[in-house]
Write a protein that holds these residues in place. Structure first.
Motif, PDB file in Angstrom:
ATOM      1  N   LYS A  26       9.030  10.008  -6.030  1.00  0.00           N
ATOM      2  CA  LYS A  26       9.967   8.726  -6.741  1.00  0.00           C
ATOM      3  C   LYS A  26      11.197   8.258  -6.389  1.00  0.00           C
ATOM      4  O   LYS A  26      11.224   6.665  -6.102  1.00  0.00           O
ATOM      5  N   ASP A  27      11.639   8.920  -5.303  1.00  0.00           N
ATOM      6  CA  ASP A  27      12.175   8.131  -4.625  1.00  0.00           C
ATOM      7  C   ASP A  27      11.755   6.876  -2.919  1.00  0.00           C
ATOM      8  O   ASP A  27      12.310   6.445  -2.970  1.00  0.00           O
ATOM      9  N   LEU A  28      10.177   6.878  -2.773  1.00  0.00           N
ATOM     10  CA  LEU A  28       9.475   6.499  -2.082  1.00  0.00           C
ATOM     11  C   LEU A  28       9.629   4.943  -2.717  1.00  0.00           C
ATOM     12  O   LEU A  28       9.507   3.981  -2.679  1.00  0.00           O
ATOM     13  N   VAL A  29       8.946   5.569  -4.382  1.00  0.00           N
ATOM     14  CA  VAL A  29       9.274   3.731  -4.619  1.00  0.00           C
ATOM     15  C   VAL A  29      10.565   3.232  -5.389  1.00  0.00           C
ATOM     16  O   VAL A  29       9.929   2.043  -4.881  1.00  0.00           O
ATOM     17  N   ASP A  30      11.640   3.880  -5.331  1.00  0.00           N
ATOM     18  CA  ASP A  30      12.494   3.189  -5.112  1.00  0.00           C
ATOM     19  C   ASP A  30      13.009   2.330  -3.467  1.00  0.00           C
ATOM     20  O   ASP A  30      13.648   0.547  -4.180  1.00  0.00           O
ATOM     21  N   THR A  31      12.542   3.339  -3.321  1.00  0.00           N
ATOM     22  CA  THR A  31      12.643   2.332  -1.699  1.00  0.00           C
ATOM     23  C   THR A  31      11.844   0.915  -1.193  1.00  0.00           C
ATOM     24  O   THR A  31      12.914   0.025  -0.859  1.00  0.00           O
ATOM     25  N   CYS A  32      10.635   1.122  -1.684  1.00  0.00           N
ATOM     26  CA  CYS A  32      10.326  -0.273  -1.660  1.00  0.00           C
ATOM     27  C   CYS A  32      10.481  -0.464  -2.449  1.00  0.00           C
ATOM     28  O   CYS A  32      10.827  -2.496  -2.112  1.00  0.00           O
ATOM     29  N   GLY A  33      10.865  -1.126  -3.931  1.00  0.00           N
ATOM     30  CA  GLY A  33      11.466  -1.709  -5.023  1.00  0.00           C
ATOM     31  C   GLY A  33      12.463  -2.379  -4.357  1.00  0.00           C
ATOM     32  O   GLY A  33      12.498  -3.182  -4.047  1.00  0.00           O
ATOM     33  N   ARG A  34      14.007  -1.356  -3.515  1.00  0.00           N
ATOM     34  CA  ARG A  34      14.989  -2.421  -2.986  1.00  0.00           C
ATOM     35  C   ARG A  34      14.345  -3.077  -1.785  1.00  0.00           C
ATOM     36  O   ARG A  34      14.746  -4.274  -1.890  1.00  0.00           O
ATOM     37  N   TYR A  35      13.170  -2.947  -1.357  1.00  0.00           N
ATOM     38  CA  TYR A  35      12.949  -4.106   0.737  1.00  0.00           C
ATOM     39  C   TYR A  35      11.663  -5.098  -0.311  1.00  0.00           C
ATOM     40  O   TYR A  35      12.050  -6.000   0.231  1.00  0.00           O
ATOM     41  N   MET A  36      11.217  -4.841  -1.600  1.00  0.00           N
ATOM     42  CA  MET A  36      10.463  -6.452  -2.125  1.00  0.00           C
ATOM     43  C   MET A  36      10.984  -6.877  -2.788  1.00  0.00           C
ATOM     44  O   MET A  36      11.360  -8.040  -2.435  1.00  0.00           O
ATOM     45  N   LYS A  37      12.771  -6.737  -3.852  1.00  0.00           N
ATOM     46  CA  LYS A  37      13.242  -7.684  -4.308  1.00  0.00           C
ATOM     47  C   LYS A  37      14.592  -8.293  -3.478  1.00  0.00           C
ATOM     48  O   LYS A  37      14.743  -9.536  -3.488  1.00  0.00           O
ATOM     49  N   LEU A  38      14.415  -7.689  -2.662  1.00  0.00           N
ATOM     50  CA  LEU A  38      15.336  -8.307  -0.959  1.00  0.00           C
ATOM     51  C   LEU A  38      14.286  -9.263  -0.185  1.00  0.00           C
ATOM     52  O   LEU A  38      14.881 -10.244   0.556  1.00  0.00           O
ATOM     53  N   HIS A  39      12.497  -9.396  -0.181  1.00  0.00           N
ATOM     54  CA  HIS A  39      12.857 -10.110   0.466  1.00  0.00           C
ATOM     55  C   HIS A  39      11.023 -10.705   0.552  1.00  0.00           C
ATOM     56  O   HIS A  39      10.210 -11.269   0.565  1.00  0.00           O
ATOM     57  N   VAL A  40      11.832 -10.931  -1.893  1.00  0.00           N
ATOM     58  CA  VAL A  40      10.897 -11.991  -1.685  1.00  0.00           C
ATOM     59  C   VAL A  40      10.336 -13.344  -0.982  1.00  0.00           C
ATOM     60  O   VAL A  40       8.678 -13.941  -1.223  1.00  0.00           O
ATOM     61  N   VAL A  41      11.678 -14.300  -0.653  1.00  0.00           N
ATOM     62  CA  VAL A  41      11.217 -15.648   0.016  1.00  0.00           C
ATOM     63  C   VAL A  41      10.487 -15.849   1.142  1.00  0.00           C
ATOM     64  O   VAL A  41       9.306 -16.168   0.451  1.00  0.00           O
ATOM     65  N   SER A  42      10.618 -14.550   2.570  1.00  0.00           N
ATOM     66  CA  SER A  42       9.879 -14.518   2.945  1.00  0.00           C
ATOM     67  C   SER A  42       8.447 -14.037   2.850  1.00  0.00           C
ATOM     68  O   SER A  42       7.275 -14.377   3.478  1.00  0.00           O
ATOM     69  N   ALA A  43       8.193 -12.647   1.776  1.00  0.00           N
ATOM     70  CA  ALA A  43       6.461 -12.571   1.433  1.00  0.00           C
ATOM     71  C   ALA A  43       5.605 -14.218   0.890  1.00  0.00           C
ATOM     72  O   ALA A  43       5.272 -13.818   1.103  1.00  0.00           O
ATOM     73  N   SER A  44       6.968 -14.511   0.195  1.00  0.00           N
ATOM     74  CA  SER A  44       6.290 -16.174  -0.378  1.00  0.00           C
ATOM     75  C   SER A  44       5.080 -16.799   0.836  1.00  0.00           C
ATOM     76  O   SER A  44       4.455 -17.518   0.805  1.00  0.00           O
ATOM     77  N   PRO A  50       0.791  -1.493  -0.473  1.00  0.00           N
ATOM     78  CA  PRO A  50       0.035   0.549   0.405  1.00  0.00           C
ATOM     79  C   PRO A  50       1.258   0.779   0.009  1.00  0.00           C
ATOM     80  O   PRO A  50       0.505   2.586  -0.427  1.00  0.00           O
ATOM     81  N   ILE A  51       1.881   1.239   0.548  1.00  0.00           N
ATOM     82  CA  ILE A  51       2.954   2.294   0.779  1.00  0.00           C
ATOM     83  C   ILE A  51       3.695   2.802  -0.902  1.00  0.00           C
ATOM     84  O   ILE A  51       3.308   3.696  -1.478  1.00  0.00           O
ATOM     85  N   LEU A  52       3.567   1.166  -1.548  1.00  0.00           N
ATOM     86  CA  LEU A  52       4.215   2.043  -3.088  1.00  0.00           C
ATOM     87  C   LEU A  52       3.057   2.700  -3.802  1.00  0.00           C
ATOM     88  O   LEU A  52       3.477   2.808  -4.286  1.00  0.00           O
ATOM     89  N   ALA A  53       1.341   1.515  -3.203  1.00  0.00           N
ATOM     90  CA  ALA A  53       0.528   2.094  -4.080  1.00  0.00           C
ATOM     91  C   ALA A  53       0.722   3.865  -4.028  1.00  0.00           C
ATOM     92  O   ALA A  53       0.275   4.313  -4.840  1.00  0.00           O
ATOM     93  N   LEU A  54       0.420   4.087  -2.869  1.00  0.00           N
ATOM     94  CA  LEU A  54       0.526   5.655  -2.725  1.00  0.00           C
ATOM     95  C   LEU A  54       1.608   6.544  -2.981  1.00  0.00           C
ATOM     96  O   LEU A  54       1.723   7.625  -4.163  1.00  0.00           O
ATOM     97  N   ALA A  55       2.758   5.928  -3.616  1.00  0.00           N
ATOM     98  CA  ALA A  55       3.918   6.537  -3.880  1.00  0.00           C
ATOM     99  C   ALA A  55       3.590   6.690  -5.678  1.00  0.00           C
ATOM    100  O   ALA A  55       4.442   7.435  -6.238  1.00  0.00           O
ATOM    101  N   ASP A  56       3.462   5.283  -6.160  1.00  0.00           N
ATOM    102  CA  ASP A  56       3.330   5.279  -7.573  1.00  0.00           C
ATOM    103  C   ASP A  56       1.036   6.630  -7.608  1.00  0.00           C
ATOM    104  O   ASP A  56       2.681   7.389  -8.973  1.00  0.00           O
ATOM    105  N   LYS A  57       0.976   6.859  -7.057  1.00  0.00           N
ATOM    106  CA  LYS A  57      -0.537   7.227  -6.893  1.00  0.00           C
ATOM    107  C   LYS A  57       0.233   8.875  -7.178  1.00  0.00           C
ATOM    108  O   LYS A  57      -0.336   9.549  -7.548  1.00  0.00           O
ATOM    109  N   TYR A  58       0.761   9.087  -5.641  1.00  0.00           N
ATOM    110  CA  TYR A  58       1.405  11.355  -6.157  1.00  0.00           C
ATOM    111  C   TYR A  58       2.432  11.288  -6.467  1.00  0.00           C
ATOM    112  O   TYR A  58       3.576  12.274  -6.108  1.00  0.00           O
ATOM    113  N   ASN A  59       3.288   9.571  -7.352  1.00  0.00           N
ATOM    114  CA  ASN A  59       4.859   9.914  -8.162  1.00  0.00           C
ATOM    115  C   ASN A  59       5.953  10.521  -7.164  1.00  0.00           C
ATOM    116  O   ASN A  59       6.772  11.350  -7.423  1.00  0.00           O
TER     117      ASN A  59
END
Length: 346
Positions: A107-125, A96-105
């Protein structure tokens, strides 16, 4: 001299103490006093909304923001980040934070959320967030994150299929994964059973007193077979956000309530045909093919399955020339992995 940290603390104090606010954001049932200067400096969307005289919001002191329920829950975190640049995220809040960062553009928060997600894919699954992450990132064009999630899904398909969130997998995503040549699976019978389990979950959702929309929708031309943007230059994510009540997570998907197949029986028939055509029956052993005759789903859609099972048996028993003729007579059937499409059976 570098006192930038002190300046940031002073700006953060404006938010913490609600000092000198000149605008109020109404989100859900809450009010958030804020400052136009901070909002405009942090977000291109807020800048246009609050500074462009063509927008009514530029003249208002109180602005109503329509957000999905999950985004309402994390909006305070999002707003605090605009003031402080600090944010504590988790598996449950990052989407939901990424969705807000996308909606309101932002960009630095989008990048931060992206890095977090790529590092935590296994535990997210493991915590039933992978499908939601994958569907959202595919929909909104976060290709690097989506690829990491997709790879994990393909290479750990049996484990992911056993998770609760797999039932919410969109049919387009599921069929895309089933068509991948590098899908890792024990054997084709295991894949068949996974698809059957997914179909059962969709049938359960349709049988609820208030049916939950099944992921994906049939095309308008589907006929059941017999069983015998206003902000120029500013990014605005296209699809609306909808919620899956059973998991309480953020999803992006089409609304299947608009489908031409309003009858649950017809919808299940369409879903079965769409996903089962990606199962390569020739990859099953003769014994496994024989066992399929006793499966309720096979009995229910006998005509559909018998044709494919016959091709599977021909692959094992008929001369290669006969099987090649059978392939030519049924060019639309997906009965072997894409990587073998150009192999000779001679």
């Amino acid at each position: 001299i570098d006192n930038s940290g002190s300046v940031l603390e002073k700006i953060a104090g404006l938010y913490a103490e609600r000092l000198m606010s000149d605008i109020v954001l109404l989100v859900g049932q809450r009010e958030f006093p804020a400052h136009r200067l901070i909002l405009c400096a942090s977000s291109d969307v807020f800048q246009v909304m609050l500074m462009n005289p063509r927008w009514n919001e530029s003249r208002e002191q109180r602005i109503l923001l329509q957000e999905a329920p999950e985004c309402v829950e994390v909006f305070e975190l999002f707003l605090r980040y605009l003031y402080t640049g600090r944010l504590k995220i988790s598996h449950s809040t990052v989407l939901p934070i990424l969705a807000l960062a996308d909606k309101y553009n932002v960009k630095d928060l989008v990048d931060t959320c992206g890095r977090y997600m790529k590092l935590h894919v296994v535990s997210a699954s493991q915590q039933n967030y992978l499908i939601a992450w994958l569907e959202y990132t595919l929909t909104c064009g976060h290709s690097e994150i989506a690829q990491v999630c997709l790879n994990h899904l393909k290479w750990n398909f049996e484990q992911v299929a056993g998770r609760e969130d797999f039932a919410s997998c969109d049919i387009d995503l599921l069929t895309t994964v089933l068509a991948q040549h590098d899908l890792v699976i024990h054997d084709e019978m295991t894949l068949y059973n996974i698809v059957v389990s997914w179909l059962h979950r969709q049938e359960e959702r349709l049988s609820l007193p208030t049916p939950v929309a099944t992921p994906g929708e049939p095309p308008p031309s589907f006929v059941p077979q017999s069983s015998s943007s206003a902000l120029e230059g500013v990014f605005i994510p296209p699809p609306p956000m909808s919620i899956t009540p059973s998991c309480g997570k953020l999803y992006l998907r089409r609304d299947s309530t608009a489908s031409s197949c309003t009858d649950p029986v017809d919808r299940m028939e369409w879903l079965t045909y769409e996903v089962m055509k990606f199962v390569r029956f020739p990859m099953m052993t003769p014994r496994q093919l024989a066992d399929l005759l006793l499966v309720p789903l096979t009995i229910k859609y006998k005509e559909f399955f018998v044709t494919r099972m016959a091709i599977g048996m021909s692959f094992h028993s008929a001369p290669s020339s006969s099987f090649s003729l059978l392939l030519l007579s049924s060019p639309s059937l997906l009965i072997y992995p894409p990587s073998t499409a150009n192999l000779s059976f001679a």
